[in-house]
Write a protein that holds these residues in place. Structure first.
Motif, PDB file in Angstrom:
ATOM      1  N   ALA A   1      57.285  50.623  28.859  1.00 47.52           N
ATOM      2  CA  ALA A   1      56.547  51.043  27.889  1.00 47.52           C
ATOM      3  C   ALA A   1      55.417  50.177  27.420  1.00 47.52           C
ATOM      4  N   ASP A   2      55.576  48.985  27.655  1.00 45.33           N
ATOM      5  CA  ASP A   2      54.411  47.990  27.198  1.00 45.33           C
ATOM      6  C   ASP A   2      53.411  48.385  28.510  1.00 45.33           C
ATOM      7  N   GLY A   3      53.611  48.376  29.606  1.00 48.82           N
ATOM      8  CA  GLY A   3      52.615  48.554  30.551  1.00 48.82           C
ATOM      9  C   GLY A   3      51.827  49.810  30.538  1.00 48.82           C
ATOM     10  N   ALA A   4      52.503  50.933  29.997  1.00 49.20           N
ATOM     11  CA  ALA A   4      52.086  52.282  29.713  1.00 49.20           C
ATOM     12  C   ALA A   4      51.035  52.120  28.502  1.00 49.20           C
ATOM     13  N   MET A   5      51.392  51.312  27.418  1.00 54.95           N
ATOM     14  CA  MET A   5      50.502  51.135  26.177  1.00 54.95           C
ATOM     15  C   MET A   5      49.274  50.533  26.537  1.00 54.95           C
ATOM     16  N   ALA A   6      49.377  49.401  27.339  1.00 55.18           N
ATOM     17  CA  ALA A   6      48.316  48.431  27.819  1.00 55.18           C
ATOM     18  C   ALA A   6      47.402  49.187  28.779  1.00 55.18           C
ATOM     19  N   GLY A   7      47.775  49.770  29.919  1.00 47.29           N
ATOM     20  CA  GLY A   7      47.262  50.955  30.464  1.00 47.29           C
ATOM     21  C   GLY A   7      46.290  51.780  29.897  1.00 47.29           C
ATOM     22  N   ALA A   8      46.959  52.695  29.205  1.00 47.26           N
ATOM     23  CA  ALA A   8      46.249  53.596  28.116  1.00 47.26           C
ATOM     24  C   ALA A   8      45.316  52.994  27.367  1.00 47.26           C
ATOM     25  N   GLY A   9      45.566  51.959  26.829  1.00 49.93           N
ATOM     26  CA  GLY A   9      44.490  51.197  25.810  1.00 49.93           C
ATOM     27  C   GLY A   9      43.385  50.874  26.732  1.00 49.93           C
ATOM     28  N   VAL A  10      43.237  50.408  27.826  1.00 49.42           N
ATOM     29  CA  VAL A  10      42.166  49.799  28.998  1.00 49.42           C
ATOM     30  C   VAL A  10      41.580  50.990  29.533  1.00 49.42           C
ATOM     31  N   SER A  11      42.395  52.011  29.873  1.00 49.35           N
ATOM     32  CA  SER A  11      41.872  53.269  30.659  1.00 49.35           C
ATOM     33  C   SER A  11      41.030  54.295  29.710  1.00 49.35           C
ATOM     34  N   GLY A  12      41.635  54.226  28.494  1.00 43.92           N
ATOM     35  CA  GLY A  12      41.231  55.449  27.774  1.00 43.92           C
ATOM     36  C   GLY A  12      42.081  56.860  28.196  1.00 43.92           C
ATOM     37  N   SER A  13      42.807  56.737  28.878  1.00 43.77           N
ATOM     38  CA  SER A  13      43.421  58.063  29.390  1.00 43.77           C
ATOM     39  C   SER A  13      45.025  57.925  29.099  1.00 43.77           C
ATOM     40  N   PRO A  14      45.474  59.014  28.834  1.00 42.62           N
ATOM     41  CA  PRO A  14      46.874  58.994  28.523  1.00 42.62           C
ATOM     42  C   PRO A  14      47.916  59.059  29.997  1.00 42.62           C
ATOM     43  N   ALA A  15      47.169  59.140  31.081  1.00 44.53           N
ATOM     44  CA  ALA A  15      47.614  59.292  32.311  1.00 44.53           C
ATOM     45  C   ALA A  15      48.897  58.254  32.396  1.00 44.53           C
ATOM     46  N   ALA A  16      48.571  57.074  31.788  1.00 49.08           N
ATOM     47  CA  ALA A  16      49.638  56.229  31.994  1.00 49.08           C
ATOM     48  C   ALA A  16      51.222  56.361  31.562  1.00 49.08           C
ATOM     49  N   ALA A  17      51.118  57.212  30.470  1.00 54.37           N
ATOM     50  CA  ALA A  17      52.606  57.739  30.113  1.00 54.37           C
ATOM     51  C   ALA A  17      53.105  58.555  30.842  1.00 54.37           C
TER      52      ALA A  17
END
Length: 188
Positions: free
Chosen positions: A155-171
């Motif tokens: 969950a933390d990784g998805a939030m960080a990844g989406a925040g950096v990438s600007g894409s919801p794909a991390a979810a």
């Protein structure tokens, strides 16, 4: 304006500004202007900017956990396995919202964690609550307790990844990783 109204307006204005600009880039004057609450009243309600940041984070903690539970209820998730996956479906919707800039807790800790014991404590409490949410589901699943920490890390990784990438794909990626972890933990 009564104290409760002033407090809510200040918290909402601070949340929006911190999300948009970061905590350190926002001064109390900007919060005063955005909230319409006088500087004197702001300092009566929150004796320091750190106290205001902590209050914003505590309010977001309550809202976050309520949003996750409400999403699961709307989705009609039955089994704990499905409720775990629903967390990541909720994230996909959240990450796609305009103005999403990652996890406010991770962002605040990144800015202030080394200098503010109070902010660090609130962030840790929130992350423990998220882990606890997963722990309850893992217990219902009958899976090893270590799975809760792994899911919280996803969950933390998805939030960080989406925040950096600007894409919801991390979810979606985190959801599939959660599915794999649960299947392995359950011997499927």
């Amino acid at each position: 304006m009564d104290a409760q109204t002033a407090r809510l307006r200040a918290l909402e204005a601070a949340r929006a500004l911190f999300n948009e600009r970061g905590v350190q880039a926002v001064g109390m004057d900007a919060i005063r202007t955005a909230s319409g609450v006088s500087l004197k009243r702001l300092y009566q309600l929150f004796p320091s900017k750190e106290a205001l940041v902590e209050a914003v984070l505590r309010r977001r903690d309550e809202a976050f956990l309520a949003e996750v539970a409400a999403h699961a209820e709307r989705a009609g998730a039955r089994a704990p396995y499905d409720r775990v996956l629903d967390v990541f479906d909720h994230f996909a919707e959240w990450f796609a919202e305009p103005g999403f800039r990652g996890c406010v807790f991770l962002n605040a800790h990144g800015e202030l964690g080394g200098v503010s014991a109070g902010v660090t404590a609130v962030v840790r409490e929130h992350k423990q609550a998220v882990r606890g949410y997963f722990a309850d589901l893992v217990d219902e699943l009958g899976a090893p307790p270590a799975l809760a920490g792994q899911l919280a890390l996803l969950a933390d990784g998805a939030m960080a990844g989406a925040g950096v990438s600007g894409s919801p794909a991390a979810a979606g990626q985190a959801k599939e990783a959660a599915r794999v972890l649960m299947d392995v933990a359950l011997g499927r």
